[in-house]
Design a protein around this motif. Structure first.
Motif, PDB file in Angstrom:
ATOM      1  N   SER A  79       0.834  -1.208   0.000  1.00  0.00           N
ATOM      2  CA  SER A  79       0.000   0.000   0.000  1.00  0.00           C
ATOM      3  C   SER A  79       0.862   1.249   0.000  1.00  0.00           C
ATOM      4  O   SER A  79       0.399   2.323  -0.330  1.00  0.00           O
ATOM      5  CB  SER A  79      -0.872   0.078   1.256  1.00  0.00           C
ATOM      6  N   PHE A  80       2.121   1.092   0.466  1.00  0.00           N
ATOM      7  CA  PHE A  80       3.033   2.239   0.577  1.00  0.00           C
ATOM      8  C   PHE A  80       4.308   1.961  -0.208  1.00  0.00           C
ATOM      9  O   PHE A  80       4.849   0.851  -0.148  1.00  0.00           O
ATOM     10  CB  PHE A  80       3.449   2.469   2.038  1.00  0.00           C
ATOM     11  N   LEU A  81       4.802   3.025  -0.847  1.00  0.00           N
ATOM     12  CA  LEU A  81       6.121   2.980  -1.478  1.00  0.00           C
ATOM     13  C   LEU A  81       7.085   3.722  -0.552  1.00  0.00           C
ATOM     14  O   LEU A  81       6.786   4.828  -0.105  1.00  0.00           O
ATOM     15  CB  LEU A  81       6.054   3.704  -2.831  1.00  0.00           C
ATOM     16  N   ARG A  82       8.203   3.078  -0.235  1.00  0.00           N
ATOM     17  CA  ARG A  82       9.216   3.734   0.579  1.00  0.00           C
ATOM     18  C   ARG A  82      10.454   4.028  -0.274  1.00  0.00           C
ATOM     19  O   ARG A  82      10.590   3.482  -1.374  1.00  0.00           O
ATOM     20  CB  ARG A  82       9.607   2.906   1.804  1.00  0.00           C
ATOM     21  N   GLY A  83      11.345   4.835   0.255  1.00  0.00           N
ATOM     22  CA  GLY A  83      12.591   5.131  -0.453  1.00  0.00           C
ATOM     23  C   GLY A  83      13.158   6.422   0.120  1.00  0.00           C
ATOM     24  O   GLY A  83      12.414   7.377   0.350  1.00  0.00           O
ATOM     25  N   GLY A  84      14.450   6.418   0.373  1.00  0.00           N
ATOM     26  CA  GLY A  84      15.079   7.578   0.997  1.00  0.00           C
ATOM     27  C   GLY A  84      15.567   8.586  -0.022  1.00  0.00           C
ATOM     28  O   GLY A  84      16.262   8.238  -0.991  1.00  0.00           O
ATOM     29  N   ALA A  85      15.198   9.849   0.195  1.00  0.00           N
ATOM     30  CA  ALA A  85      15.723  10.954  -0.610  1.00  0.00           C
ATOM     31  C   ALA A  85      16.874  11.613   0.135  1.00  0.00           C
ATOM     32  O   ALA A  85      17.781  12.196  -0.464  1.00  0.00           O
ATOM     33  CB  ALA A  85      14.621  11.966  -0.880  1.00  0.00           C
ATOM     34  N   TYR A  86      16.811  11.537   1.454  1.00  0.00           N
ATOM     35  CA  TYR A  86      17.862  12.067   2.337  1.00  0.00           C
ATOM     36  C   TYR A  86      18.334  10.869   3.153  1.00  0.00           C
ATOM     37  O   TYR A  86      17.553  10.292   3.921  1.00  0.00           O
ATOM     38  CB  TYR A  86      17.303  13.138   3.274  1.00  0.00           C
ATOM     39  N   LYS A  87      19.569  10.442   2.970  1.00  0.00           N
ATOM     40  CA  LYS A  87      20.032   9.208   3.601  1.00  0.00           C
ATOM     41  C   LYS A  87      21.037   9.454   4.714  1.00  0.00           C
ATOM     42  O   LYS A  87      22.088  10.066   4.464  1.00  0.00           O
ATOM     43  CB  LYS A  87      20.715   8.308   2.552  1.00  0.00           C
ATOM     44  N   PRO A  88      20.742   8.977   5.907  1.00  0.00           N
ATOM     45  CA  PRO A  88      21.753   9.030   6.969  1.00  0.00           C
ATOM     46  C   PRO A  88      22.766   7.921   6.700  1.00  0.00           C
ATOM     47  O   PRO A  88      22.395   6.756   6.571  1.00  0.00           O
ATOM     48  CB  PRO A  88      20.931   8.720   8.235  1.00  0.00           C
ATOM     49  N   ARG A  89      24.034   8.243   6.515  1.00  0.00           N
ATOM     50  CA  ARG A  89      25.038   7.227   6.209  1.00  0.00           C
ATOM     51  C   ARG A  89      26.185   7.307   7.211  1.00  0.00           C
ATOM     52  O   ARG A  89      26.590   8.402   7.611  1.00  0.00           O
ATOM     53  CB  ARG A  89      25.598   7.420   4.786  1.00  0.00           C
ATOM     54  N   THR A  90      26.702   6.152   7.566  1.00  0.00           N
ATOM     55  CA  THR A  90      27.801   6.115   8.521  1.00  0.00           C
ATOM     56  C   THR A  90      29.026   6.832   7.943  1.00  0.00           C
ATOM     57  O   THR A  90      29.707   7.579   8.635  1.00  0.00           O
ATOM     58  CB  THR A  90      28.140   4.647   8.865  1.00  0.00           C
ATOM     59  N   SER A  91      29.280   6.591   6.645  1.00  0.00           N
ATOM     60  CA  SER A  91      30.450   7.228   6.022  1.00  0.00           C
ATOM     61  C   SER A  91      30.025   8.489   5.251  1.00  0.00           C
ATOM     62  O   SER A  91      29.059   8.452   4.481  1.00  0.00           O
ATOM     63  CB  SER A  91      31.101   6.253   5.039  1.00  0.00           C
ATOM     64  N   PRO A  92      30.768   9.565   5.411  1.00  0.00           N
ATOM     65  CA  PRO A  92      30.429  10.772   4.639  1.00  0.00           C
ATOM     66  C   PRO A  92      30.722  10.602   3.147  1.00  0.00           C
ATOM     67  O   PRO A  92      30.322  11.419   2.331  1.00  0.00           O
ATOM     68  CB  PRO A  92      31.333  11.847   5.257  1.00  0.00           C
ATOM     69  N   ASP A 106       5.626  10.864  -7.744  1.00  0.00           N
ATOM     70  CA  ASP A 106       5.045  10.583  -9.059  1.00  0.00           C
ATOM     71  C   ASP A 106       4.928   9.080  -9.284  1.00  0.00           C
ATOM     72  O   ASP A 106       3.920   8.592  -9.790  1.00  0.00           O
ATOM     73  CB  ASP A 106       5.907  11.193 -10.175  1.00  0.00           C
ATOM     74  N   ALA A 107       5.968   8.343  -8.896  1.00  0.00           N
ATOM     75  CA  ALA A 107       5.938   6.884  -9.097  1.00  0.00           C
ATOM     76  C   ALA A 107       4.831   6.261  -8.248  1.00  0.00           C
ATOM     77  O   ALA A 107       4.104   5.374  -8.708  1.00  0.00           O
ATOM     78  CB  ALA A 107       7.294   6.285  -8.715  1.00  0.00           C
ATOM     79  N   ALA A 108       4.678   6.738  -7.021  1.00  0.00           N
ATOM     80  CA  ALA A 108       3.637   6.195  -6.146  1.00  0.00           C
ATOM     81  C   ALA A 108       2.256   6.513  -6.719  1.00  0.00           C
ATOM     82  O   ALA A 108       1.380   5.635  -6.794  1.00  0.00           O
ATOM     83  CB  ALA A 108       3.778   6.780  -4.735  1.00  0.00           C
ATOM     84  N   ASP A 109       2.070   7.757  -7.144  1.00  0.00           N
ATOM     85  CA  ASP A 109       0.760   8.151  -7.672  1.00  0.00           C
ATOM     86  C   ASP A 109       0.393   7.342  -8.911  1.00  0.00           C
ATOM     87  O   ASP A 109      -0.768   6.993  -9.124  1.00  0.00           O
ATOM     88  CB  ASP A 109       0.744   9.658  -8.002  1.00  0.00           C
ATOM     89  N   ALA A 110       1.387   7.039  -9.716  1.00  0.00           N
ATOM     90  CA  ALA A 110       1.117   6.285 -10.944  1.00  0.00           C
ATOM     91  C   ALA A 110       0.602   4.876 -10.635  1.00  0.00           C
ATOM     92  O   ALA A 110       0.010   4.224 -11.490  1.00  0.00           O
ATOM     93  CB  ALA A 110       2.382   6.214 -11.794  1.00  0.00           C
ATOM     94  N   HIS A 111       0.851   4.405  -9.413  1.00  0.00           N
ATOM     95  CA  HIS A 111       0.451   3.034  -9.068  1.00  0.00           C
ATOM     96  C   HIS A 111      -0.497   2.977  -7.875  1.00  0.00           C
ATOM     97  O   HIS A 111      -0.669   1.915  -7.271  1.00  0.00           O
ATOM     98  CB  HIS A 111       1.700   2.180  -8.817  1.00  0.00           C
ATOM     99  N   GLY A 112      -1.094   4.097  -7.508  1.00  0.00           N
ATOM    100  CA  GLY A 112      -2.078   4.095  -6.409  1.00  0.00           C
ATOM    101  C   GLY A 112      -1.460   3.771  -5.062  1.00  0.00           C
ATOM    102  O   GLY A 112      -2.101   3.149  -4.208  1.00  0.00           O
ATOM    103  N   LEU A 113      -0.204   4.177  -4.855  1.00  0.00           N
ATOM    104  CA  LEU A 113       0.480   3.878  -3.592  1.00  0.00           C
ATOM    105  C   LEU A 113       0.617   5.136  -2.730  1.00  0.00           C
ATOM    106  O   LEU A 113       0.655   6.251  -3.248  1.00  0.00           O
ATOM    107  CB  LEU A 113       1.886   3.334  -3.884  1.00  0.00           C
ATOM    108  N   ARG A 114       0.701   4.945  -1.422  1.00  0.00           N
ATOM    109  CA  ARG A 114       1.028   6.049  -0.515  1.00  0.00           C
ATOM    110  C   ARG A 114       2.551   6.135  -0.408  1.00  0.00           C
ATOM    111  O   ARG A 114       3.256   5.168  -0.727  1.00  0.00           O
ATOM    112  CB  ARG A 114       0.445   5.806   0.892  1.00  0.00           C
TER     113      ARG A 114
END
Ligand code: PEP
Ligand code: MN
Length: 329
Positions: free
Chosen positions: A117-130, A146-154
């Motif tokens: 029901s939900f699409l996840r994915g990080g745009a801002y990523k906390p990373r151990t290494s800079p 846009d990708a979520a909307d195209a497939h009826g996802l939150r």
């Protein structure tokens, strides 16, 4: 809870009654009055039941440290998807990082097929290494939406700083607070101010009570609701990436009536353990699962070893047979 014994009653009689109900108590003397403090690790008991014990004058409850959370309904609506007690579990799935517009479109189609029901994915990523990939920022939020909307996802995605929280809220249905930021109170305030529901990941060294208090921060500042996400805590053993605390999942879900999502991907760090822990999570009362998937895990820019390939996610979802059908947006 504090149980006060009536004057003229033998306190040891009341103590025995409390003990037979599975309660641990500490005895206090206030002048001629005897009080019993019920220790917090005792069995849950209805105060009304204690009031019926002969010789009990009163039972007082301390004020809750998280009254808004206590008053939150057990079922939370996130853009038309019900999460929590009484609803079918939900699947939130997607890559660790939004790597390109093409990648997230491909993933949206595959997670929808798998029943998410939900699409996840990080745009801002906390990373151990800079030096590691830290996300494409705001343009990735637009690709994700846009990708979520195209497939009826939150959309659920992480806000890593106060500065990016308004953009995250604008493009998502559920604002994720990551494990490393569970007690970043300025960020919790910013997430609360968006008025959106918050997915609050458990800090890797946070106690359950600290987790609940962090949720109260979000609610005080205006979050519509808080959904918890157990993603494993630090253990002494590094065989798995983290230690999935299913006791906390059962406690939040069954004792406190709170919606809790389990993230078996970050909990284990290895794709071969995602399926068994997904089953365990649902058995423990999880209201849903957050799972990382990638079209080509070997080429993922982050968290490849724990990502399921699209067919593996499909197979897992079918074998669980548990998820609510995805709703149209
Ligand atoms: C994530 O969900 O992408 C993430 C970084 O998880 P966590 O905050 O649980 O480490
Ligand atoms: Mn990840």
């Amino acid at each position: 809870m504090i149980v006060t014994v009536s004057i003229g009653t033998d306190p040891s009689r009341v103590a025995a009654e409390l003990t037979t109900r599975g309660l641990w108590t500490r005895r206090l003397q206030d002048g001629t009055r005897t009080l019993f403090v019920v220790e917090p690790h005792s069995r849950e008991v209805d105060p009304e039941e204690l009031r019926t014990i002969a010789g009990v004058e009163s039972v007082a409850l301390p004020p809750s440290p998280h009254p808004l959370l206590d008053a939150q309904p057990t079922l939370v609506d996130v853009s038309g998807v019900q999460i929590g007690a009484g609803a079918q579990p939900v699947l939130m799935a997607g890559p660790c990082s939004v790597e390109s517009e093409e990648q997230i479109r491909q993933v949206a189609a595959s997670v929808r097929r798998a029943g998410a029901s939900f699409l996840r994915g990080g745009a801002y990523k906390p990373r151990t290494s800079p030096y590691a990939f830290t996300g494409h920022g705001e343009r990735a939020l637009r690709w994700l939406r846009d990708a979520a909307d195209a497939h009826g996802l939150r959309v659920v995605t992480e806000a890593m700083s106060e500065a990016d929280t308004p953009a995250v809220a604008e493009h998502s249905d559920l604002v994720q607070i990551g494990s490393r930021n569970m007690q970043n109170f300025a960020l919790l305030r910013a997430a609360g101010r968006t008025g959106k529901p918050v997915l609050l990941k458990r800090g890797m060294s946070a106690t359950v009570e600290e987790w609940l208090m962090a949720a109260e921060h979000c609610l005080v500042h205006g979050a519509r609701a808080v959904i918890f996400c157990e993603r494993g805590i630090r253990g002494f053993d590094t065989t798995t990436r983290n230690l999935l605390d299913l006791g906390a999942v059962a406690l939040l879900s069954h004792v406190r009536g709170l919606p809790v999502i389990v993230d078996p991907s970050h909990a284990t760090g290895r794709r071969d353990l995602v399926a068994p822990l997904s089953r365990a999570a649902l058995a423990a009362g999880a209201a849903g699962l957050l799972i990382e998937t990638h079209p080509s895990p070997a080429h993922a820019l982050s968290d490849g070893p724990q990502a399921l390939a699209p067919d593996e996610l499909q197979h897992l979802s079918q074998s669980l047979g548990a998820f609510a059908a995805p709703h149209a947006a």
